[in-house]
Design a protein around this motif. Structure first.
Motif, mmCIF file in Angstrom:
data_model
loop_
_atom_site.group_PDB
_atom_site.id
_atom_site.type_symbol
_atom_site.label_atom_id
_atom_site.label_comp_id
_atom_site.label_asym_id
_atom_site.label_seq_id
_atom_site.Cartn_x
_atom_site.Cartn_y
_atom_site.Cartn_z
ATOM 1 N N ASP A 1 0.836 -1.215 -0.143
ATOM 2 C CA ASP A 1 -0.037 0.075 -0.114
ATOM 3 C C ASP A 1 0.803 1.335 0.050
ATOM 4 O OD1 ASP A 1 -3.089 -1.021 0.571
ATOM 5 O OD2 ASP A 1 -1.573 -2.218 1.961
ATOM 6 N N ASN B 1 -3.947 -2.016 5.227
ATOM 7 C CA ASN B 1 -2.925 -1.171 5.817
ATOM 8 C C ASN B 1 -2.760 -1.527 7.430
ATOM 9 O OD1 ASN B 1 -3.447 0.212 3.212
ATOM 10 N ND2 ASN B 1 -3.555 2.028 4.204
ATOM 11 N N TYR C 1 1.992 -1.984 7.598
ATOM 12 C CA TYR C 1 1.146 -0.787 7.400
ATOM 13 C C TYR C 1 1.038 -0.227 6.069
ATOM 14 C CZ TYR C 1 -0.675 4.119 8.476
ATOM 15 O OH TYR C 1 -1.270 5.468 8.716
ATOM 16 N N ALA C 2 1.628 1.201 5.659
ATOM 17 C CA ALA C 2 1.341 1.531 4.278
ATOM 18 C C ALA C 2 2.269 2.969 4.040
ATOM 19 C CB ALA C 2 -0.086 2.118 4.245
#
Length: 518
Positions: free
Chosen positions: A31, A241, A268-269
């Motif tokens: 992401d 995410n 996460y991202a």
């Protein structure tokens, strides 16, 4: 005593055999959303001054350094991505997939899965990206045979060699990508469990016993895939995410999350973390150890000078638009994904209010904005057009249409139907209010719907404004596809929001209880 000696001998023998084990470090991102430049703590743009002061995170120039250092910690590494490299900043709007390909090639990726946003501009842009990258991109749970741009080019899985061993890579994308993006009518998506198992069986038959799934399908789906398949060793996730960590109190689970013998990771991202999983296999391809932790890409990582210079060169055509100040805000405007996809948020109110204000004189009663279209927060101070475009990067246009109150309630039910999964369909609204109960059965969660100051009339026809993505059925809003008097060609939602901010500057973000949870 003899039994003890025998056990000790067995342990000694096992220790002696450990040298025959196979170890690899899996470095991973997911992401990324075109965050080639550093981001702030709010995941939005981070200014040069703040970057100099060490307040920024991520950016490709730091990732170059972080990945180089991580590779230096092992003699056997793999770099993979869990999808959604596309969409999120002006870099993608301007260059589409070409800048993404250049930067991923520079970082030396070994594989990637197709995220839903890789289909935002149809198969054409994805195909162009595929022709520019030097590594495989994969998608197992879709039939692309009827799409000439992708047929015989987009593989379900592949085998690569690393450290003298064969490793199987399998791609996985959201089953509802046809609702989330624009893959066109020629791509058919299918169940992830069956698709993954089919590729695992094929790879196993070829003698491959180390298998990694690159999954842009969410932490929840990844756990389901791990539980309901056999032969998957590692799942590198994306889409939700999710931060997995053993040290960060905000983590949603451990890193890795073990489901049976399968290690699940996600980082996460936006390039804020680089996942680093160290895995050891025995001769039979079984994991004997899986440990690691995402690395926070903060100011302790120097920015690679060559990469910085190249990004600055590519940013030049965008600078005039990005730097234009459109307003100011006294406080941060909250567009945090975890909040906006679960409850009323100040960014959602801003966008919905801006849309409704723009067309209120056209007989429009309410506004609905899908939270998946909200991609960042805005920090306090001056607000530039670049900030607004980071929040609303999709170039969606304002859509107006008419539906009955019953259809409006159906739309709200769709919007909150996957709130526990953090789905992007969660509806931010203006001109209306509603209550929902996340514990109730999906489809029966919404109550107390008010249009203005009056309870919704299920038989009355109301005017609605949203964006063209939602009006055409995106994020599950299929009930809007047959709306009366649709007009999908209004101004860009980002422009509408910027103009509203300017008209109400200095803007004071707020929530007012228009969405309530039971």
């Amino acid at each position: 005593m003899n039994r003890f000696l025998l056990s000790a001998a067995a342990l000694s023998l096992t220790a002696g055999m450990a040298s025959a084990d196979y170890s690899i470090t899996i470095l991973h991102t997911n992401d990324f959303h075109a965050r080639f430049e550093p981001i702030s703590k709010y995941d939005g743009p981070c200014g040069a001054e703040d970057n100099t002061e060490g307040k920024c995170f991520g950016g490709t120039a730091r990732l170059v350094t972080a990945i180089k250092e991580a590779r230096g910690r092992t003699n056997n590494a793999l770099l993979v991505d869990g999808g959604d490299q596309f969409q999120g900043t002006l870099f993608y709007s301007y260059y589409k997939g070409q800048m993404t390909a250049e930067m991923m090639n520079k970082l030396g990726y070994d594989g990637m899965t197709v995220g839903n946003h890789e289909f935002d501009d149809g198969p054409e842009v994805l195909a162009s990206f595929m022709s520019a990258i030097k590594f495989p991109i994969l998608m197992s749970n879709a039939d692309v045979s009827a799409e000439p741009l992708l047929a015989d080019k987009l593989a379900k899985s592949t085998v690569i060699e690393r450290g003298g061993e064969k490793i199987g890579l399998i791609g996985l994308t959201p089953q509802d990508t046809d609702e989330l993006a624009s893959p066109g009518d020629n791509v058919a998506f299918s169940d992830p469990v069956a698709a993954v198992q089919g590729e695992v069986d094929k790879l196993t038959a070829e003698g491959v016993n180390k298998i990694i799934v690159l999954s842009h399908s969410s932490y929840t789906v990844d756990q389901k895939v791990a539980a309901e398949t056999t032969g998957v060793d590692v799942i590198v996730g994306g889409h939700s995410n999710t931060l997995l960590s053993n040290t960060n109190e905000k983590a949603e689970g451990p890193y890795p999350t073990m489901v049976g013998n399968t290690a699940i990771v996600q980082a996460y991202a936006y390039g804020k973390y680089l996942g680093e999983l160290n895995v050891t296999f025995d001769d039979a391809g079984n994991i004997t150890e899986a440990k690691g932790e995402p690395v926070l890409i903060d100011a302790s990582f120097a920015e690679d000078a060559d990469t910085l210079a190249r990004i600055a060169e590519l940013a030049a055509p965008l600078e005039e638009l990005r730097s234009k100040v459109v307003a100011e805000t006294n406080e941060p405007i909250g567009g945090d994904r975890a909040i906006c996809r679960a409850q009323e948020c100040s960014m959602g109110n801003l966008i919905a209010d801006a849309m409704l204000a723009r067309v209120a004189d056209q007989g429009i009663d309410v506004a609905i904005q899908n939270s998946g279209g909200i991609r960042a927060s805005i920090d306090a101070g001056e607000v530039t057009m670049g900030d607004v475009l980071t929040v609303l990067p999709f170039q969606n246009t304002l859509s107006t249409f008419q539906v009955t109150g019953a259809v409006l309630v159906e739309a709200l039910e769709n919007g909150v139907s996957q709130v526990e999964e953090g789905a992007g369909r969660f509806p931010q609204v203006a001109g209306m209010s509603y209550v929902f109960d996340a514990a109730a059965e999906a489809g029966s969660r919404v109550s107390d719907v008010m249009i203005g100051d009056a309870p919704v009339d299920l038989d009355k026809v109301y005017g609605v404004v949203s964006n063209n993505y939602v009006r055409n059925g995106g994020d599950g809003y299929a009930m809007f596809k047959t709306a009366t008097n649709p007009y999908d060609f209004g101004p860009d939602v980002a422009d509408v929001t910027a103009e509203y901010l300017a008209a109400n500057a200095p803007y004071k973000p707020f929530t007012d209880g228009r969405i309530k949870m039971k």
